[in-house]
Design a protein around this motif. Sequence first.
Motif, PDB file in Angstrom:
ATOM      1  N   ILE A 198       0.832  -1.200   0.000  1.00  0.00           N
ATOM      2  CA  ILE A 198       0.000   0.000   0.000  1.00  0.00           C
ATOM      3  C   ILE A 198       0.873   1.259   0.000  1.00  0.00           C
ATOM      4  O   ILE A 198       0.661   2.209  -0.770  1.00  0.00           O
ATOM      5  N   LYS A 199       1.896   1.262   0.863  1.00  0.00           N
ATOM      6  CA  LYS A 199       2.742   2.458   0.946  1.00  0.00           C
ATOM      7  C   LYS A 199       3.612   2.612  -0.304  1.00  0.00           C
ATOM      8  O   LYS A 199       3.918   3.742  -0.721  1.00  0.00           O
ATOM      9  N   LEU A 200       3.991   1.505  -0.934  1.00  0.00           N
ATOM     10  CA  LEU A 200       4.731   1.609  -2.197  1.00  0.00           C
ATOM     11  C   LEU A 200       3.855   2.241  -3.277  1.00  0.00           C
ATOM     12  O   LEU A 200       4.349   3.025  -4.105  1.00  0.00           O
ATOM     13  N   PHE A 201       2.561   1.921  -3.267  1.00  0.00           N
ATOM     14  CA  PHE A 201       1.640   2.561  -4.202  1.00  0.00           C
ATOM     15  C   PHE A 201       1.533   4.063  -3.914  1.00  0.00           C
ATOM     16  O   PHE A 201       1.411   4.872  -4.837  1.00  0.00           O
ATOM     17  N   VAL A 202       1.572   4.428  -2.636  1.00  0.00           N
ATOM     18  CA  VAL A 202       1.534   5.843  -2.271  1.00  0.00           C
ATOM     19  C   VAL A 202       2.773   6.563  -2.807  1.00  0.00           C
ATOM     20  O   VAL A 202       2.679   7.657  -3.387  1.00  0.00           O
ATOM     21  N   VAL A 203       3.939   5.943  -2.629  1.00  0.00           N
ATOM     22  CA  VAL A 203       5.182   6.534  -3.143  1.00  0.00           C
ATOM     23  C   VAL A 203       5.114   6.666  -4.663  1.00  0.00           C
ATOM     24  O   VAL A 203       5.495   7.699  -5.231  1.00  0.00           O
ATOM     25  N   PHE A 204       4.625   5.619  -5.318  1.00  0.00           N
ATOM     26  CA  PHE A 204       4.490   5.645  -6.773  1.00  0.00           C
ATOM     27  C   PHE A 204       3.541   6.763  -7.208  1.00  0.00           C
ATOM     28  O   PHE A 204       3.795   7.468  -8.192  1.00  0.00           O
TER      29      PHE A 204
END
Length: 262
Positions: free
Chosen positions: A120-126
Amino acid sequence: MAVVKKRSTLAVWCDVIFAIFLREIKNQSTDKIGLIWSVVSPLIMIAGMTAMRTFMSGGGDTHTMPTMFFMVYGMIFIQFFLTTLSAVSGAIHKNKPLYAFRQVQPISSIIAIGIFDLLIKLFVVFAVVIICFIVKIDIEVHDPISIIFNFFKVWLLAISIGTMLGLAYCYIPELKKVQQLLTRPLFFISGIFFSLQDIPREYWHYLDWNPLLHAVELTRYAAYPSYGSDGVSYFFLDMCTLLSVFFALACYHISWKQAISR
């Protein structure tokens, strides 16, 4: 004649983790915007806090780095830590009915939920990167490897502390009520709104015990070397991460059977 296919313990364990991971996705998708909101909500908070800090400072730079990215790095790291800590600390109790199956152990639910929050947080960074690309904001990253390692260290810290809290909740459920009181000050002492350089050196020892502050400041330094790394060190962050993982595994090994039987 039916052939019985034997699977290794590792294969069974991976299948259990994957099944719990899919169960978590399903639980988060109970409404039409469940998963999307998991990404959008942090973005809204990051945007709001960043705009507030930029307005208060009059724009420009903060210690040689753009104020926007000064805030973004801090907000992403502290949000990542707090959301993962909260999810993992509740993982043991949340999946307690599944422990009736001998293949399912609490460590499986901890890992599955930890991986879910990581994605989820990787999607936020992306999403932040895509937004910067659309609005034509240049992103400067001098040492991306160090930033990635710092990100995973924060993840390991959150999982380790969350595991110890989750085990403690099985014995003392009332501890859940004080978790927010204990973690909320992290917004103010982890270097989100300020740099350690903004504080007189004689007061640093009141703050530099916090590994999250080290992670945030070192990540800013990895992106913009001119920012500096006074008062923080990779050694301290690494030792805190290793010790947290060690104690979490030790506590889990000693008490997980008694914890789920309560």
